[in-house]
Structure formats: C-alpha cells, structure tokens
Design a protein around this motif. Structure first.
Motif, PDB file in Angstrom:
ATOM      1  N   ARG A 172      14.923  14.192  32.032  1.00 36.51           N
ATOM      2  CA  ARG A 172      15.362  15.466  32.617  1.00 36.51           C
ATOM      3  C   ARG A 172      16.880  15.602  32.472  1.00 36.51           C
ATOM      4  NH1 ARG A 172      13.470  19.673  34.525  1.00 36.51           N
ATOM      5  NH2 ARG A 172      15.095  20.969  35.357  1.00 36.51           N
ATOM      6  N   ARG A 173      17.587  14.498  32.742  1.00 34.49           N
ATOM      7  CA  ARG A 173      19.046  14.543  32.655  1.00 34.49           C
ATOM      8  C   ARG A 173      19.496  14.818  31.220  1.00 34.49           C
ATOM      9  NH1 ARG A 173      20.750   9.584  34.311  1.00 34.49           N
ATOM     10  NH2 ARG A 173      21.598   9.191  32.244  1.00 34.49           N
ATOM     11  N   PHE A 223       5.101   2.508  34.770  1.00 36.68           N
ATOM     12  CA  PHE A 223       5.134   3.939  35.085  1.00 36.68           C
ATOM     13  C   PHE A 223       6.210   4.628  34.260  1.00 36.68           C
ATOM     14  CE2 PHE A 223       3.135   2.206  38.827  1.00 36.68           C
ATOM     15  CZ  PHE A 223       2.221   3.188  39.197  1.00 36.68           C
ATOM     16  N   VAL A 278       9.354   2.186  34.505  1.00 32.93           N
ATOM     17  CA  VAL A 278       9.608   1.389  35.700  1.00 32.93           C
ATOM     18  C   VAL A 278       8.339   0.605  35.992  1.00 32.93           C
ATOM     19  CG1 VAL A 278      10.145   1.491  38.154  1.00 32.93           C
ATOM     20  CG2 VAL A 278      11.205   3.114  36.600  1.00 32.93           C
ATOM     21  N   ASP A 333      18.918  18.447  30.500  1.00 26.74           N
ATOM     22  CA  ASP A 333      19.919  19.327  31.106  1.00 26.74           C
ATOM     23  C   ASP A 333      21.262  19.209  30.389  1.00 26.74           C
ATOM     24  OD1 ASP A 333      17.980  20.007  32.837  1.00 26.74           O
ATOM     25  OD2 ASP A 333      18.815  18.987  34.590  1.00 26.74           O
ATOM     26  N   ASP A 336      24.667   5.222  29.740  1.00 27.49           N
ATOM     27  CA  ASP A 336      23.242   5.353  30.044  1.00 27.49           C
ATOM     28  C   ASP A 336      22.553   6.201  28.976  1.00 27.49           C
ATOM     29  OD1 ASP A 336      23.666   3.889  32.244  1.00 27.49           O
ATOM     30  OD2 ASP A 336      23.434   5.525  33.690  1.00 27.49           O
ATOM     31  N   ARG A 357       5.915  -1.840  38.519  1.00 30.88           N
ATOM     32  CA  ARG A 357       5.600  -2.147  39.922  1.00 30.88           C
ATOM     33  C   ARG A 357       4.516  -3.197  39.928  1.00 30.88           C
ATOM     34  NH1 ARG A 357       8.488   0.292  43.770  1.00 30.88           N
ATOM     35  NH2 ARG A 357       6.742   0.714  45.124  1.00 30.88           N
ATOM     36  N   SER A 371      -3.202  14.666  32.516  1.00 28.16           N
ATOM     37  CA  SER A 371      -2.474  13.500  33.000  1.00 28.16           C
ATOM     38  C   SER A 371      -2.958  13.118  34.401  1.00 28.16           C
ATOM     39  CB  SER A 371      -0.999  13.875  33.025  1.00 28.16           C
ATOM     40  OG  SER A 371      -0.237  12.873  33.597  1.00 28.16           O
ATOM     41  N   ASP A 372      -2.996  11.802  34.664  1.00 29.23           N
ATOM     42  CA  ASP A 372      -3.366  11.330  36.000  1.00 29.23           C
ATOM     43  C   ASP A 372      -2.122  11.330  36.876  1.00 29.23           C
ATOM     44  OD1 ASP A 372      -4.319  10.065  38.240  1.00 29.23           O
ATOM     45  OD2 ASP A 372      -4.028   8.072  37.389  1.00 29.23           O
ATOM     46  N   LEU A 398       5.874   8.120  40.089  1.00 30.63           N
ATOM     47  CA  LEU A 398       7.033   7.273  40.374  1.00 30.63           C
ATOM     48  C   LEU A 398       8.284   7.864  39.738  1.00 30.63           C
ATOM     49  CD1 LEU A 398       6.952   3.458  40.260  1.00 30.63           C
ATOM     50  CD2 LEU A 398       8.793   4.687  39.130  1.00 30.63           C
ATOM     51  N   ASN A 424       9.144   7.121  34.002  1.00 32.18           N
ATOM     52  CA  ASN A 424      10.128   7.704  34.915  1.00 32.18           C
ATOM     53  C   ASN A 424      10.757   8.923  34.248  1.00 32.18           C
ATOM     54  OD1 ASN A 424      12.024   8.135  36.940  1.00 32.18           O
ATOM     55  ND2 ASN A 424      13.482   6.694  36.048  1.00 32.18           N
ATOM     56  N   PRO A 425      10.407  10.134  34.673  1.00 32.59           N
ATOM     57  CA  PRO A 425      10.884  11.328  33.958  1.00 32.59           C
ATOM     58  C   PRO A 425      12.325  11.711  34.270  1.00 32.59           C
ATOM     59  CG  PRO A 425       9.417  11.969  35.742  1.00 32.59           C
ATOM     60  CD  PRO A 425       9.507  10.470  35.780  1.00 32.59           C
ATOM     61  N   VAL A 426      12.960  11.064  35.252  1.00 32.73           N
ATOM     62  CA  VAL A 426      14.291  11.524  35.686  1.00 32.73           C
ATOM     63  C   VAL A 426      15.344  11.431  34.567  1.00 32.73           C
ATOM     64  CG1 VAL A 426      16.091  11.320  37.437  1.00 32.73           C
ATOM     65  CG2 VAL A 426      13.717  10.949  38.072  1.00 32.73           C
ATOM     66  N   PHE A 449       2.375   9.090  29.729  1.00 34.66           N
ATOM     67  CA  PHE A 449       2.301  10.473  30.200  1.00 34.66           C
ATOM     68  C   PHE A 449       0.841  10.883  30.395  1.00 34.66           C
ATOM     69  CE2 PHE A 449       1.980  15.058  29.513  1.00 34.66           C
ATOM     70  CZ  PHE A 449       2.851  15.505  30.485  1.00 34.66           C
ATOM     71  N   ALA A 450      -0.007  10.445  29.443  1.00 35.79           N
ATOM     72  CA  ALA A 450      -1.434  10.778  29.530  1.00 35.79           C
ATOM     73  C   ALA A 450      -2.075  10.067  30.712  1.00 35.79           C
ATOM     74  CB  ALA A 450      -2.138  10.392  28.238  1.00 35.79           C
ATOM     75  N   GLN A 451      -1.677   8.825  30.925  1.00 35.20           N
ATOM     76  CA  GLN A 451      -2.158   8.107  32.112  1.00 35.20           C
ATOM     77  C   GLN A 451      -1.088   7.132  32.561  1.00 35.20           C
ATOM     78  OE1 GLN A 451      -5.886   5.958  31.907  1.00 35.20           O
ATOM     79  NE2 GLN A 451      -5.441   5.175  33.957  1.00 35.20           N
ATOM     80  N   ASP A 452      -0.628   7.361  33.763  1.00 33.11           N
ATOM     81  CA  ASP A 452       0.489   6.581  34.278  1.00 33.11           C
ATOM     82  C   ASP A 452      -0.022   5.324  34.972  1.00 33.11           C
ATOM     83  OD1 ASP A 452       3.184   6.379  34.443  1.00 33.11           O
ATOM     84  OD2 ASP A 452       3.463   7.945  35.940  1.00 33.11           O
ATOM     85  N   GLN A 473      12.621   7.181  39.454  1.00 29.76           N
ATOM     86  CA  GLN A 473      13.707   6.262  39.773  1.00 29.76           C
ATOM     87  C   GLN A 473      15.033   6.840  39.286  1.00 29.76           C
ATOM     88  OE1 GLN A 473      14.174   2.136  37.989  1.00 29.76           O
ATOM     89  NE2 GLN A 473      13.160   1.710  39.919  1.00 29.76           N
TER      90      GLN A 473
END
Lengths: 143, 108
Positions: B76-77, B69, B58, B80, B2, B60, A2-3, A8, B71-73, B23-26, A10
C-alpha cells in the motif's frame, strides 16, 4: 475467492511502544486516523463511536497489557448490514525493536461467520487505518 | 531503504507467485506453499525469507505450525508513494478524454 477469516497487518513505526499504545487507546488520538472514530479501550471494554456519538461497535476487552498487547471484540455497528454479523476479534501487538522503533501487528480473526465484515476491513480497510496511525505517531515524534 | 527491500523482493517471479498464493489463501505453512512449486524446500524458504525481510510476509506460530501471512501494508505504501503520484495526472487526463469522446458519440 480469498480466505479472509484471519487477516494480519504489520507496520514498523518510528515511535515508542507507549506512544503507539496511546494512539490506539485514546479517543482523541484514534479520531485522527480511524475514519474519525472515537475509540476507547479500557481494561474491560472497547467502545467505538462516530464523530456524532453514534455507536460504531463495542465489546469486551479480552487482554489488556499496556504497552504491549490489546485484544478486543469487534462489532461492525457502523453499517447496518455488517452489524447483523457475529462479533469478530482484533489483536494489537506492539514489539519494541530496540532502536527507537516498534513493530505493530494487527490480527483481525474469528471472521469465519462474518464474510461481509471480513471483506470490508480487508486490504485497503486496515491498510488505510494503519497508514494513518503511522503518520500520526511519526509526526509527533519527528524532531 | 525499506523501499529497496520491497522492490527487490518483488523483482522475482517465484516470490510474486508466492505472494499470489498467499493472496488466494492466507495463513499457509511452508509445506503448503512449496507444493506445486518446482523448487527445493530450501529454495522456497530462501524466497520466503526475502519476503519476510521486506515485511511483505509475516509468520505466526499456531501450535506446531508456522503460518505465513501476506502483509499488504508495505505494498500500500509503495502504491501511494510510487504509483499514485505518476498515474494521477495521465490517468485523470485519459479518463477526461474518454468522457469527452463518449459525449461526442452521444451527440452524433
């Protein structure tokens, strides 16, 4: 592979921009979610110290616009291998969504020549920090 | 609420494929993401919109380009909240079982 040279993240936070700003600039807040790091961001300089006062990385602050935007250099002094790599850049953007929440975007970039740092902060790295930050600010604002 | 959006966004093979490609290239453009997908540009845009609404993607601006891009957050939630909780018991039980078998093998 992966690059990871620009990453980023959010997260939506039920808190005011001022509360989020405090959480990312005051060392007595950051130590509660940032792996124990005492992070201080002034208009000029970013400093991160471990619980024992050790240098965990510092660098110039490039943009300081409370409570909206903070950009600073990142140096991984907390790990001797990572510390050899050139500094990268972290940008924090706080947008008020107008309903008592705000959107925090963290961009960690200029990692092209710092592949080890890029790997170590990626995914769970920043993910865990931002999850901790979310818990902290939302706990404070909970009724 | 959400979480509903995230599960809905993940419940589609094209959208999961788009996440895998990021994931392979963001940091990819729409043109880049639609290449090799058997779907109209409009179709890919619609899928990206669902991923954006769920916070999984997300965008930009970079000059004239709009970059996407991962956004892995939120994932992750979900992990968890919904995965750890159910796998912790059985997984640690199985890990313990495996260890006990290995110890038996060694003692034989």
């Amino acid at each position: 592979m992966s690059d990871l040279s620009t990453q980023l993240y959010q997260v939506l936070l039920r808190a005011t921009p001022e509360q989020v700003w405090e959480a990312i600039t005051a060392p007595d807040r950051t130590r509660l979610y940032f792996h124990g790091a005492h992070v201080e961001n002034t208009a000029e300089w970013h400093t991160s110290r471990g619980p024992d006062g050790a240098d965990w990385g510092d660098g110039p602050v490039c943009e300081f616009d409370p409570p909206r935007r903070l950009v600073h250099e990142w140096r991984s002094a907390y790990d001797p291998e990572l510390a050899k790599e050139p500094p990268s850049r972290v940008s924090w953007e706080i947008e008020d969504t107008g309903d008592g929440s705000c959107r925090l975007t963290v961009v960690h970039d200029r990692l092209d020549d710092s592949p080890r740092t890029a790997r170590s902060v990626s995914g769970p790295g920043w993910g865990t920090v931002l999850d901790g930050l979310k818990r902290l600010v939302e706990e404070v604002t909970a009724p | 609420m959400d979480d509903d959006r995230i599960f809905k966004a993940l419940a589609d093979p094209t959208r999961r494929m788009l996440l895998d490609r990021l994931f392979a290239q963001d940091g990819r453009t729409l043109g880049d993401l639609e290449a090799g997908v058997e779907m109209t540009r409009f179709g890919v845009m619609k899928h990206l919109r669902v991923l954006e609404d769920a916070g999984l993607v997300v965008t930009r601006r970079n000059g004239r380009e709009k970059l996407h891009f991962l956004n892995p957050v939120p994932i992750r939630r979900i992990h968890d909240r919904w995965i750890d909780k159910y796998t912790e018991g059985p997984a640690s039980f199985l890990a313990g079982l495996q260890r006990s078998f290995e110890e038996e093998d060694r003692s034989e």
